[in-house]
Motif scaffolding. Structure first.
Motif, PDB file in Angstrom:
ATOM      1  N   ALA A  90     -63.397  -9.217 -53.242  1.00 23.80           N
ATOM      2  CA  ALA A  90     -63.915  -9.179 -54.615  1.00 23.80           C
ATOM      3  C   ALA A  90     -64.070  -7.711 -54.985  1.00 23.80           C
ATOM      4  O   ALA A  90     -64.023  -6.831 -54.111  1.00 23.80           O
ATOM      5  CB  ALA A  90     -65.251  -9.921 -54.695  1.00 23.80           C
ATOM      6  N   PRO A  91     -64.236  -7.406 -56.263  1.00 26.15           N
ATOM      7  CA  PRO A  91     -64.407  -5.995 -56.640  1.00 26.15           C
ATOM      8  C   PRO A  91     -65.534  -5.325 -55.855  1.00 26.15           C
ATOM      9  O   PRO A  91     -66.686  -5.770 -55.890  1.00 26.15           O
ATOM     10  CB  PRO A  91     -64.740  -6.068 -58.132  1.00 26.15           C
ATOM     11  N   GLY A  92     -65.198  -4.287 -55.089  1.00 26.27           N
ATOM     12  CA  GLY A  92     -66.186  -3.543 -54.311  1.00 26.27           C
ATOM     13  C   GLY A  92     -66.650  -4.241 -53.047  1.00 26.27           C
ATOM     14  O   GLY A  92     -67.531  -3.721 -52.354  1.00 26.27           O
ATOM     15  N   PHE A  93     -66.062  -5.391 -52.716  1.00 23.40           N
ATOM     16  CA  PHE A  93     -66.534  -6.182 -51.568  1.00 23.40           C
ATOM     17  C   PHE A  93     -65.335  -6.715 -50.794  1.00 23.40           C
ATOM     18  O   PHE A  93     -64.385  -7.245 -51.386  1.00 23.40           O
ATOM     19  CB  PHE A  93     -67.397  -7.351 -52.053  1.00 23.40           C
ATOM     20  N   LEU A  94     -65.360  -6.579 -49.472  1.00 21.78           N
ATOM     21  CA  LEU A  94     -64.271  -7.056 -48.628  1.00 21.78           C
ATOM     22  C   LEU A  94     -64.856  -7.678 -47.367  1.00 21.78           C
ATOM     23  O   LEU A  94     -65.569  -7.019 -46.597  1.00 21.78           O
ATOM     24  CB  LEU A  94     -63.338  -5.899 -48.242  1.00 21.78           C
ATOM     25  N   ALA A  95     -64.610  -8.982 -47.152  1.00 27.36           N
ATOM     26  CA  ALA A  95     -65.002  -9.664 -45.917  1.00 27.36           C
ATOM     27  C   ALA A  95     -63.744  -9.883 -45.088  1.00 27.36           C
ATOM     28  O   ALA A  95     -62.758 -10.448 -45.558  1.00 27.36           O
ATOM     29  CB  ALA A  95     -65.682 -10.994 -46.228  1.00 27.36           C
ATOM     30  N   LEU A  96     -63.765  -9.419 -43.853  1.00 26.40           N
ATOM     31  CA  LEU A  96     -62.584  -9.454 -42.997  1.00 26.40           C
ATOM     32  C   LEU A  96     -62.561 -10.659 -42.064  1.00 26.40           C
ATOM     33  O   LEU A  96     -61.536 -10.947 -41.462  1.00 26.40           O
ATOM     34  CB  LEU A  96     -62.525  -8.166 -42.148  1.00 26.40           C
ATOM     35  N   GLY A  97     -63.684 -11.368 -41.939  1.00 24.95           N
ATOM     36  CA  GLY A  97     -63.751 -12.424 -40.937  1.00 24.95           C
ATOM     37  C   GLY A  97     -63.820 -11.823 -39.542  1.00 24.95           C
ATOM     38  O   GLY A  97     -64.132 -10.647 -39.349  1.00 24.95           O
ATOM     39  N   GLN A  98     -63.525 -12.640 -38.534  1.00 22.68           N
ATOM     40  CA  GLN A  98     -63.558 -12.162 -37.155  1.00 22.68           C
ATOM     41  C   GLN A  98     -62.435 -11.150 -36.946  1.00 22.68           C
ATOM     42  O   GLN A  98     -61.292 -11.380 -37.355  1.00 22.68           O
ATOM     43  CB  GLN A  98     -63.376 -13.330 -36.175  1.00 22.68           C
ATOM     44  N   VAL A  99     -62.744 -10.005 -36.321  1.00 21.66           N
ATOM     45  CA  VAL A  99     -61.755  -8.956 -36.121  1.00 21.66           C
ATOM     46  C   VAL A  99     -61.629  -8.628 -34.643  1.00 21.66           C
ATOM     47  O   VAL A  99     -62.516  -8.931 -33.830  1.00 21.66           O
ATOM     48  CB  VAL A  99     -62.123  -7.675 -36.910  1.00 21.66           C
ATOM     49  N   HIS A 100     -60.530  -8.005 -34.296  1.00 22.58           N
ATOM     50  CA  HIS A 100     -60.271  -7.562 -32.934  1.00 22.58           C
ATOM     51  C   HIS A 100     -61.282  -6.484 -32.527  1.00 22.58           C
ATOM     52  O   HIS A 100     -61.798  -5.746 -33.372  1.00 22.58           O
ATOM     53  CB  HIS A 100     -58.845  -7.021 -32.844  1.00 22.58           C
ATOM     54  N   ALA A 101     -61.550  -6.363 -31.235  1.00 26.29           N
ATOM     55  CA  ALA A 101     -62.518  -5.385 -30.751  1.00 26.29           C
ATOM     56  C   ALA A 101     -62.138  -3.975 -31.165  1.00 26.29           C
ATOM     57  O   ALA A 101     -62.997  -3.170 -31.561  1.00 26.29           O
ATOM     58  CB  ALA A 101     -62.632  -5.477 -29.221  1.00 26.29           C
ATOM     59  N   MET A 102     -60.844  -3.648 -31.113  1.00 23.05           N
ATOM     60  CA  MET A 102     -60.405  -2.304 -31.494  1.00 23.05           C
ATOM     61  C   MET A 102     -60.631  -2.059 -32.991  1.00 23.05           C
ATOM     62  O   MET A 102     -61.031  -0.978 -33.401  1.00 23.05           O
ATOM     63  CB  MET A 102     -58.940  -2.120 -31.136  1.00 23.05           C
ATOM     64  N   ALA A 103     -60.399  -3.094 -33.799  1.00 20.50           N
ATOM     65  CA  ALA A 103     -60.633  -2.953 -35.237  1.00 20.50           C
ATOM     66  C   ALA A 103     -62.115  -2.751 -35.523  1.00 20.50           C
ATOM     67  O   ALA A 103     -62.495  -1.941 -36.390  1.00 20.50           O
ATOM     68  CB  ALA A 103     -60.108  -4.181 -35.979  1.00 20.50           C
ATOM     69  N   LEU A 104     -62.964  -3.470 -34.796  1.00 18.25           N
ATOM     70  CA  LEU A 104     -64.396  -3.317 -35.016  1.00 18.25           C
ATOM     71  C   LEU A 104     -64.848  -1.908 -34.637  1.00 18.25           C
ATOM     72  O   LEU A 104     -65.640  -1.275 -35.350  1.00 18.25           O
ATOM     73  CB  LEU A 104     -65.159  -4.363 -34.201  1.00 18.25           C
ATOM     74  N   ALA A 105     -64.329  -1.380 -33.539  1.00 16.61           N
ATOM     75  CA  ALA A 105     -64.669  -0.012 -33.143  1.00 16.61           C
ATOM     76  C   ALA A 105     -64.216   0.979 -34.207  1.00 16.61           C
ATOM     77  O   ALA A 105     -64.938   1.945 -34.534  1.00 16.61           O
ATOM     78  CB  ALA A 105     -64.030   0.304 -31.791  1.00 16.61           C
ATOM     79  N   ALA A 106     -63.032   0.767 -34.773  1.00 15.42           N
ATOM     80  CA  ALA A 106     -62.536   1.666 -35.829  1.00 15.42           C
ATOM     81  C   ALA A 106     -63.389   1.551 -37.086  1.00 15.42           C
ATOM     82  O   ALA A 106     -63.639   2.560 -37.777  1.00 15.42           O
ATOM     83  CB  ALA A 106     -61.075   1.335 -36.132  1.00 15.42           C
ATOM     84  N   LEU A 107     -63.840   0.345 -37.426  1.00 21.04           N
ATOM     85  CA  LEU A 107     -64.698   0.178 -38.597  1.00 21.04           C
ATOM     86  C   LEU A 107     -66.008   0.940 -38.434  1.00 21.04           C
ATOM     87  O   LEU A 107     -66.507   1.566 -39.372  1.00 21.04           O
ATOM     88  CB  LEU A 107     -64.978  -1.307 -38.828  1.00 21.04           C
ATOM     89  N   TYR A 108     -66.590   0.865 -37.229  1.00 20.67           N
ATOM     90  CA  TYR A 108     -67.827   1.601 -36.978  1.00 20.67           C
ATOM     91  C   TYR A 108     -67.620   3.101 -37.193  1.00 20.67           C
ATOM     92  O   TYR A 108     -68.492   3.792 -37.721  1.00 20.67           O
ATOM     93  CB  TYR A 108     -68.308   1.351 -35.546  1.00 20.67           C
ATOM     94  N   GLN A 109     -66.458   3.613 -36.764  1.00 15.18           N
ATOM     95  CA  GLN A 109     -66.237   5.054 -36.876  1.00 15.18           C
ATOM     96  C   GLN A 109     -65.797   5.469 -38.283  1.00 15.18           C
ATOM     97  O   GLN A 109     -65.998   6.614 -38.683  1.00 15.18           O
ATOM     98  CB  GLN A 109     -65.204   5.503 -35.839  1.00 15.18           C
ATOM     99  N   ALA A 110     -65.197   4.560 -39.032  1.00  9.99           N
ATOM    100  CA  ALA A 110     -64.733   4.900 -40.378  1.00  9.99           C
ATOM    101  C   ALA A 110     -65.811   4.736 -41.435  1.00  9.99           C
ATOM    102  O   ALA A 110     -65.752   5.361 -42.500  1.00  9.99           O
ATOM    103  CB  ALA A 110     -63.528   4.034 -40.743  1.00  9.99           C
ATOM    104  N   ALA A 111     -66.806   3.892 -41.172  1.00 11.79           N
ATOM    105  CA  ALA A 111     -67.834   3.611 -42.176  1.00 11.79           C
ATOM    106  C   ALA A 111     -68.729   4.825 -42.397  1.00 11.79           C
ATOM    107  O   ALA A 111     -68.888   5.684 -41.522  1.00 11.79           O
ATOM    108  CB  ALA A 111     -68.673   2.411 -41.732  1.00 11.79           C
ATOM    109  N   SER A 112     -69.325   4.874 -43.562  1.00 10.86           N
ATOM    110  CA  SER A 112     -70.284   5.937 -43.883  1.00 10.86           C
ATOM    111  C   SER A 112     -71.700   5.547 -43.491  1.00 10.86           C
ATOM    112  O   SER A 112     -72.520   6.414 -43.162  1.00 10.86           O
ATOM    113  CB  SER A 112     -70.249   6.247 -45.389  1.00 10.86           C
TER     114      SER A 112
END
Length: 840
Positions: free
Chosen positions: A681-703
Motif C-alpha cells: 500500500a502507499p508507504g507500506f510494504l508487508a513481505l510475509g515470511q522471508v529468508h534468514a539472509m533477507a531478514l539480516a539485510a532488512l535489519y542492516q538496511a532499515a533506519s
C-alpha cells in the motif's frame, strides 16, 4: 572347624542356556565364591538343560525368567500378571534356598526387573537378619518405575530400617545414581565378574587380515544392523574388504533382525562369517582369542548407562574395541583399554573407524595390552567377591548431569522463528557443551534431528490419539463459546494445553521413559507440568520450569476460563522445584503466590544479529527479489501472534497518514514475518515470511525498528534483536517491558500512536540522534547476550557456572594418559545453531 561354611546363593531366573551372559556371570561368581570360602549355590530356570546345569553348578528353580509376563491386555490385566510373577519369584526362591543358612551367608539376586522386585521384598522380610541380600539392578530405570516397584522399594526401606542386611547394587555408576534416586536407598557399584581366561596377544598383522568380531546374540540395540551396513559401505570403497575379515555372532535374533541378516547372507562376502547358533563358553573364548578387535556400536539410548559383559571380556583379553561415544562403555574404555569411539547409529562412522583401526593397529594393540591388567583389577570374580565381603561403601558422591531433557510444548523448536523457540534454542546452545547430550522433545511430527550433541525429537502421536484429541478440542471450543464469545474463542487453547496432557496415558509413558533416562529436566512452559513434575518427583530427577510469560493474562474473554487457567498455571508453579521467570515483574507476581522464581531474562544472540553480509544490504535484497524504494524505512518483525497482528494494523494507519501528509518524502514502513501476509500500500510494504539472509539485510538496511505492541507478557525479544542489530527502536512501553531503558538513551517510548506520523519522519531526518539511540541500544543488548544470560541455568542444573565446557573427545584412546590416572572422556560436540534469524 568354626562351623559350617556360609553359602553364596546366586538367584538367576534367566539362566537357562548359553545365550547372553547369565551362564558366564553365574559361573564366574560361583568359582570366586568357592575360592573365598563360600559354598556356592546357583538357582536357575526350570528349563535349564542338564549339561548346562552341570557346567554352571546350578539347580533348576524358577518358573519364570526375568522378562516373562503378559505383553498385551489392559493395565489391570498386566498389573495382575506382574503381581503373579512377583509372587512366583518369591515362592520359587524361598523354596530353592537352604532352610538354615549359616551366619555370613549371602544371597545375590541379579538382573532383576519390576516383575521380581516386590517378590524380592518378600524374600528380604522372610530371611533371617544374619543373611546379606545383594540385589543387582542393571537395567534402565524404566524397568523399575512402576507402582509395584515403588511399593517394593518402600518395603525394602522399611526392612533396612528394621535391621535387614540389604545392599542394592548396579554395575554402572551412571545407573546406580539414577536407581538410587528412584529407590530412596544407596546403590553401590559392583565389578562385572566374567572376564576371559589368559589370552595370547594377537598375532603380528603382517601378511594376514585384521580379524574383527561381534560377540553375543544379534540384537538391534547391539548395533548388528549398523555393523552389516558398515561392511557394505567398506565393500563398496575402492579398497573393498582387503586386509579385513569379520566374524559376527548372528544367533537368536528376533524375526525382523533375522530377516536383515538373511538378506545380508545372500550377498555374503568371503571375508565375513556369520555364526547362526549360540556358542558354548569354550567356543566363545576361542573366538575372542582369535580376534584382533571387538565391535561394540551399541545404541546409546539403551547403553548410555547400562553395561555390557562383552566389554570387560574384550578389555580383559587385551583386545581393542570400537564402541559408542557417551556410553558406560566409553567411560570404561577411557580408563582401562584402547580403541575408537563412534557416534550413535552411524554406519558410515563405524566404517571409517574400522579403516582407522586397521591403519593404527600397532598403537591400538599396544594400548589394549597395557590396559589389560588394570581392567582385570577392576573386574572379575575375585574383585566382585572382595566387594561383597567388604562393608558397603559410602554413597556415591553427586555428579553433574550427563543427559539433560528439554520438554518444549510447540512444534517449532528448530524454526527459531518465535520468541519461545529462540529462547529455548539459545538456552540449549549454552547448556549443551557442558553435558554429554541434551535431548529435546517437542510437540508435532517433525523428523528427528541431531545437531552436535543436541537431539530434537517430536511426539509423533498415534493417529487415533490425534483424531480423538481433535474431536475433543472442537467439542471444547463449542462448549466454551458462550463463555468467551467468538472474538476470544481461541483463549480456550491455554487451559486445553494443560488438560490434554493430564489424561493422556501414552504421553505419560513416553515422559516416564525420557525422564528415567535423564539426569535433569528443563520444562519450557507449564502446559506439560502435570505428568512431567509428578514423574520427576517420583524418579528423583531435578526439574527447572521456565515460565515464558504469565499465561492467565492471555485469557481475558471469560472469567471462568481465566480462573481455570490461573489455577492450572499456579498449580504447576507451586509444584516445580525450580522456577525461572523472564522479567522481574513476572517474578514479583509469582512471589505473591509464594513461589520463588529466579529471573533469567530473554536473551539475544549478539553475534548472529551483527554478522557481516556477503553484499551491501539493499543489493542483497534485490538479489533475493525484494525491491525497496530508495528512501528511509522503519522495520517491524513479528510472527502471527495477536499483539503482533494488532501492531501491524496500527502501522498501516501510521503509514497511510504519513503518505497522506508527506507523499513520497515520507519514510516507508516494512513488515517482515507472518504477522501479515504479503501486501503493498502507499508507504507500506508487508513481505510475509522471508529468508534468514533477507531478514539480516532488512535489519542492516532499515533506519529504525518500530515496535508498537499494544500488549504482551514476558519480555520482547524483537526489541532486543533490533538493538543487537544496531537499530534504534521506537516503541510503546510494552515493547520495552522488562528492559532497563532510559527514555532517549537506549530507545524512544511513545504510547500515543497518533503522534507517530510526525515523530517518525523527524527521527529519520536526524541521523545523529538515531546513531546515539542505536549505540545506547546496542550497549544494552550486549548485557543480554545469551552466553551471559543463559549461563544462569547451569547452577540450577548442578553445573558450575564457571566450569569450562567438556574437553574434546579423543579419537584414539590408546594415546590417553597412563593408568589409572585417566578419567572418563566426555565429549564436547558442536553447539546448536538454527537455520533462521529469530522473529517473536
Amino acid at each position: 572347624m568354626n562351623g559350617p561354611r556360609p553359602f553364596l546363593c546366586i538367584a538367576d531366573p534367566s539362566l537357562r542356556d548359553f545365550v547372553g551372559h547369565h551362564f558366564s556371570y553365574d559361573h564366574a561368581v560361583a568359582e570366586a565364591a568357592r575360592e573365598a570360602g563360600f559354598t556356592p549355590l546357583v538357582l536357575g530356570h526350570r528349563a535349564l538343560p542338564e549339561d548346562v546345569a552341570r557346567q554352571a553348578g546350578a539347580l533348576p528353580c524358577f518358573r519364570d525368567d526375568i522378562f516373562a509376563g503378559l505383553q498385551g491386555g489392559g493395565p489391570i490385566r498386566r498389573r495382575r500378571d506382574d503381581l503373579l510373577r512377583n509372587r512366583r519369584f518369591a515362592e520359587d526362591l524361598l523354596a530353592g534356598l537352604p532352610r538354615d543358612l549359616p551366619p555370613g551367608s549371602m544371597l545375590l539376586a541379579h538382573m532383576l526387573t519390576k516383575r521380581q522386585m516386590l517378590g524380592l521384598a518378600r524374600v528380604v522380610e522372610a530371611l533371617p537378619k544374619h543373611v546379606t541380600i545383594v540385589a543387582l539392578l542393571r537395567y534402565q530405570t524404566e524397568f523399575y518405575d512402576d507402582g509395584l516397584t515403588a511399593r517394593a522399594f518402600a518395603r525394602l526401606r522399611r526392612a533396612v530400617a528394621g535391621g535387614a542386611k540389604l545392599r542394592l547394587a548396579s554395575d554402572s555408576a551412571r545407573l546406580a545414581r539414577r536407581i538410587g534416586r528412584l529407590a530412596g536407598l544407596p546403590v553401590e557399584v559392583l565389578p562385572i565378574p566374567h572376564t576371559p581366561p589368559e589370552l595370547p596377544p594377537p598375532a603380528p598383522p603382517q601378511g594376514r587380515a585384521l580379524h574383527m568380531v561381534s560377540l553375543g546374540n544379534a540384537r538391534d540395540e547391539k548395533g548388528i544392523l549398523e555393523i552389516l551396513e558398515a561392511i557394505r559401505l567398506l565393500r563398496a570403497e575402492p579398497a573393498g574388504l582387503e586386509g579385513l575379515r569379520f566374524t559376527l555372532q548372528a544367533n537368536d535374533a528376533v524375526p525382523e533382525i533375522a530377516a536383515a541378516i538373511d538378506s545380508f547372507a545372500l550377498e555374503l562376502p568371503e571375508q565375513v562369517r556369520l555364526l547362526r547358533r549360540a556358542l558354548s563358553p569354550e567356543a566363545y573364548a576361542a573366538l575372542l582369542a582369535e580376534s584382533d578387535l571387538v565391535l561394540l556400536p551399541y545404541w546409546r539410548e539403551i547403553y548410555e548407562a547400562r553395561t555390557s559383559g562383552v566389554l570387560p571380556e574384550a578389555l580383559g583379553g587385551g583386545r581393542p574395541v570400537i564402541c559408542t561415544a557417551g556410553t558406560w562403555m566409553a567411560d570404561e574404555l577411557a580408563l582401562c583399554g584402547a580403541g575408537l569411539l563412534v557416534a550413535d547409529h552411524d554406519p558410515a562412522g563405524l566404517a571409517a573407524a574400522i579403516r582407522q583401526a586397521h591403519a593404527a593397529w600397532p598403537r591400538l594393540a599396544a594400548g589394549a595390552l597395557a590396559g589389560r591388567a588394570f581392567c582385570l583389577a577392576r573386574h572379575g570374580g575375585a574383585p566382585l567377591m572382595r566387594a561383597l565381603m567388604a562393608p558397603p561403601p559410602p554413597p556415591l558422591p553427586p555428579e553433574p548431569p550427563r543427559r539433560v531433557q528439554v520438554f518444549y510444548p510447540w512444534p517449532d523448536f528448530l524454526g527459531r522463528s518465535a520468541g519461545a523457540s529462540l529462547r529455548s534454542n539459545l538456552m540449549a546452545e549454552v547448556v549443551a557443551p557442558h553435558v554429554e547430550e541434551l535431548r529435546v522433545m517437542q510437540d508435532g511430527a517433525a523428523p528427528t534431528t541431531r545437531r552436535g550433541n543436541i537431539l530434537v525429537e517430536a511426539l509423533h502421536e498415534r493417529r487415533l490419539i490425534g483424531l480423538a484429541k481433535g474431536l475433543t478440542w472442537r467439542g471444547l471450543r463449542l462448549l466454551t463459546r458462550p463463555l468467551s464469545g467468538a472474538a476470544q474463542q481461541g483463549e480456550v487453547l491455554f487451559p486445553w494445553l494443560h488438560l490434554q496432557r493430564m489424561v493422556d496415558p501414552f504421553f505419560r509413558r513416553r515422559m516416564e521413559r525420557l525422564i528415567g533416562g535423564s539426569d535433569a529436566v528443563l520444562l519450557e512452559y507449564g502446559f506439560w507440568s502435570a505428568p512431567v513434575l509428578e514423574i520427576c518427583e517420583r524418579l528423583g530427577v531435578p526439574c527447572v520450569l521456565t515460565a515464558h510469560d504469565v499465561i492467565e493474562d492471555r485469557v481475558a474473554g471469560s472469567a471462568l476460563l481465566r480462573r481455570l487457567t490461573e489455577w492450572l498455571e499456579r498449580r504447576a508453579l507451586r509444584r516445580a522445584p525450580h522456577v525461572v521467570a523472564v522479567t522481574p515483574g513476572d517474578a514479583a507476581r509469582f512471589a505473591a503466590l509464594g513461589v520463588t522464581a529466579q529471573v533469567i531474562p530473554n536473551p539475544v544472540d549478539l553475534g548472529a544479529m551483527s554478522k557481516p553480509l556477503p553484499a551491501p544490504p539493499r543489493l542483497l535484497l534485490e538479489r533475493l527479489g525484494i525491491d525497496l524504494p530508495d528512501r528511509p524505512f522503519g522495520l517491524f518483525v513479528g510472527s502471527r501472534h495477536p499483539p503482533n497482528i494488532a501492531a501491524v494494523a496500527a502501522l498501516r494507519e501510521v503509514a497511510a497518514r504519513m503518505h497522506q501528509e508527506l507523499g513520497e518524502a515520507a519514510p516507508m514502513i516494512v513488515v517482515a514475518g507472518s504477522a501479515a501476509p504479503a501486501e503493498e500500500a502507499p508507504g507500506f510494504l508487508a513481505l510475509g515470511q522471508v529468508h534468514a539472509m533477507a531478514l539480516a539485510a532488512l535489519y542492516q538496511a532499515a533506519s529504525i525498528a518500530l515496535v508498537p505492541l499494544p500488549e504482551g507478557t514476558g519480555s520482547s525479544l524483537k526489541t532486543l534483536e533490533a538493538m543487537a542489530a544496531g537499530l534504534p527502536v521506537l516503541g510503546t512501553a510494552v515493547a520495552f517491558r522488562g528492559l532497563a531503558v532510559t527514555q532517549g538513551e537506549q530507545g524512544l517510548v511513545e504510547d500515543a500512536l497518533e503522534r507517530w506520523p510526525a515523530l517518525l519522519p523527524a527521527l529519520t531526518a536526524d541521523p545523529a540522534r538515531l546513531a546515539r539511540l542505536a549505540e545506547g541500544g546496542r550497549a544494552l543488548a550486549a548485557r543480554y547476550d545469551h552466553r551471559l544470560v543463559m549461563a544462569a541455568y547451569l547452577p540450577l542444573l548442578g553445573l558450575a557456572e564457571d566450569a569450562a565446557p567438556m574437553p574434546a573427545l579423543p579419537q584414539l584412546l590408546a594415546e590417553t594418559p597412563p593408568f589409572p590416572a585417566r578419567i572418563a572422556a566426555r565429549p564436547a560436540l558442536p553447539a546448536f545453531s538454527g537455520g533462521t534469524l529469530p522473529v517473536d
